[in-house]
Design a protein around this motif. Structure first.
Motif, PDB file in Angstrom:
ATOM      1  N   THR A  56       0.679  -1.051  -0.024  1.00  0.00           N
ATOM      2  CA  THR A  56      -0.149  -0.154  -0.047  1.00  0.00           C
ATOM      3  C   THR A  56       1.199   1.558  -0.245  1.00  0.00           C
ATOM      4  O   THR A  56       0.675   2.252  -0.772  1.00  0.00           O
ATOM      5  N   TRP A  64       1.777   1.533  -3.594  1.00  0.00           N
ATOM      6  CA  TRP A  64       0.556   2.277  -4.433  1.00  0.00           C
ATOM      7  C   TRP A  64       0.826   3.492  -4.503  1.00  0.00           C
ATOM      8  O   TRP A  64       0.409   4.187  -5.270  1.00  0.00           O
ATOM      9  N   LEU A 120      -0.158   5.760  -7.276  1.00  0.00           N
ATOM     10  CA  LEU A 120      -0.599   6.929  -7.661  1.00  0.00           C
ATOM     11  C   LEU A 120      -0.540   8.250  -7.869  1.00  0.00           C
ATOM     12  O   LEU A 120      -0.498   9.111  -8.302  1.00  0.00           O
ATOM     13  N   ILE A 124      -2.745   4.404 -12.713  1.00  0.00           N
ATOM     14  CA  ILE A 124      -3.811   4.297 -12.109  1.00  0.00           C
ATOM     15  C   ILE A 124      -4.729   3.785 -11.987  1.00  0.00           C
ATOM     16  O   ILE A 124      -5.501   3.015 -10.549  1.00  0.00           O
ATOM     17  N   LEU A 181      -6.286   1.056  -8.549  1.00  0.00           N
ATOM     18  CA  LEU A 181      -7.021   1.029  -7.741  1.00  0.00           C
ATOM     19  C   LEU A 181      -8.001  -0.052  -7.407  1.00  0.00           C
ATOM     20  O   LEU A 181      -8.812  -0.812  -6.629  1.00  0.00           O
ATOM     21  N   PHE A 207      -6.593  -2.577  -5.986  1.00  0.00           N
ATOM     22  CA  PHE A 207      -6.881  -2.385  -4.227  1.00  0.00           C
ATOM     23  C   PHE A 207      -7.931  -2.565  -3.569  1.00  0.00           C
ATOM     24  O   PHE A 207      -7.872  -3.389  -2.656  1.00  0.00           O
ATOM     25  N   PHE A 208      -9.360  -2.148  -4.371  1.00  0.00           N
ATOM     26  CA  PHE A 208     -10.196  -2.720  -3.718  1.00  0.00           C
ATOM     27  C   PHE A 208     -11.575  -3.730  -4.065  1.00  0.00           C
ATOM     28  O   PHE A 208     -11.069  -4.521  -2.572  1.00  0.00           O
TER      29      PHE A 208
END
Length: 184
Positions: A13, A16, A20, A41, A45, A48-49
């Protein structure tokens, strides 16, 4: 395997977030080839979600599939996340995530490391677990047969105050178990 992949991805994270930011700044400053930035990007995202949702579902503290133990000794591991960040994340800042060549090199490294983590059932304790208030403990337990067992346990509770009490845990991998409790 899904948990390992999700936790593995989430363990990066801080990287990341940096990627980003770097890619957003590159787009703001008018890069000549914005596709690397846009793809990374969107990809970060989405992944990650998905990884976050998977991790939350697996870390539910229901008692299905748990084992009961008496908690004898508890020591909190305070530096597990910092050690992971220093060892595995910081070296990755050498890549330039606005260049295709570096994205490919990073992707190669990331996939090889991910393969090894999944193959060896390595659980990457990460900053997201810290933010969600999970802690890692080295514990000595006594099982229902009276055998002493050493176990690393991940818990939202402060296990130090549950010494000499019964707890329910379920395995996450060969090294880590999850403390399963119902909120009072």
């Amino acid at each position: 395997m899904i948990l390992q992949l999700s936790v593995y991805f989430l363990s990066f994270t801080p990287l990341w977030i940096s990627v980003l930011f770097i890619n957003a700044m590159s787009l703001v400053h008018g890069t000549k080839t914005p596709w690397a930035e846009k793809i990374s990007i969107v990809g970060i995202l989405i992944l990650f979600f998905i990884a976050f949702i998977v991790m939350l579902r697996i870390l539910k503290t229901d008692k299905i599939g748990t084992r009961k133990y008496q908690l004898i000794e508890v020591i909190e591991e305070k530096f597990v996340t910092a050690e992971f960040l220093a060892t595995f994340i910081m070296p990755l800042y050498a890549f330039d995530f606005t260049k295709w060549e570096d994205l490919v090199l990073f992707g190669f490294f990331f996939c090889i490391f991910g393969f090894l983590c999944v193959r060896h059932n390595y659980f990457c304790f990460n900053i997201i677990l810290e933010v969600l208030n999970y802690k890692t403990y080295d514990c000595k337990l006594i099982d229902e047969r009276g055998n002493e067992v050493a176990q690393k346990i991940i818990s939202k509770r402060n296990l130090k105050i549950y010494k000499n009490e019964e707890i329910f845990i379920k395995g996450l991998n060969n090294d880590y178990c999850l403390d399963c409790f119902k909120s009072e």
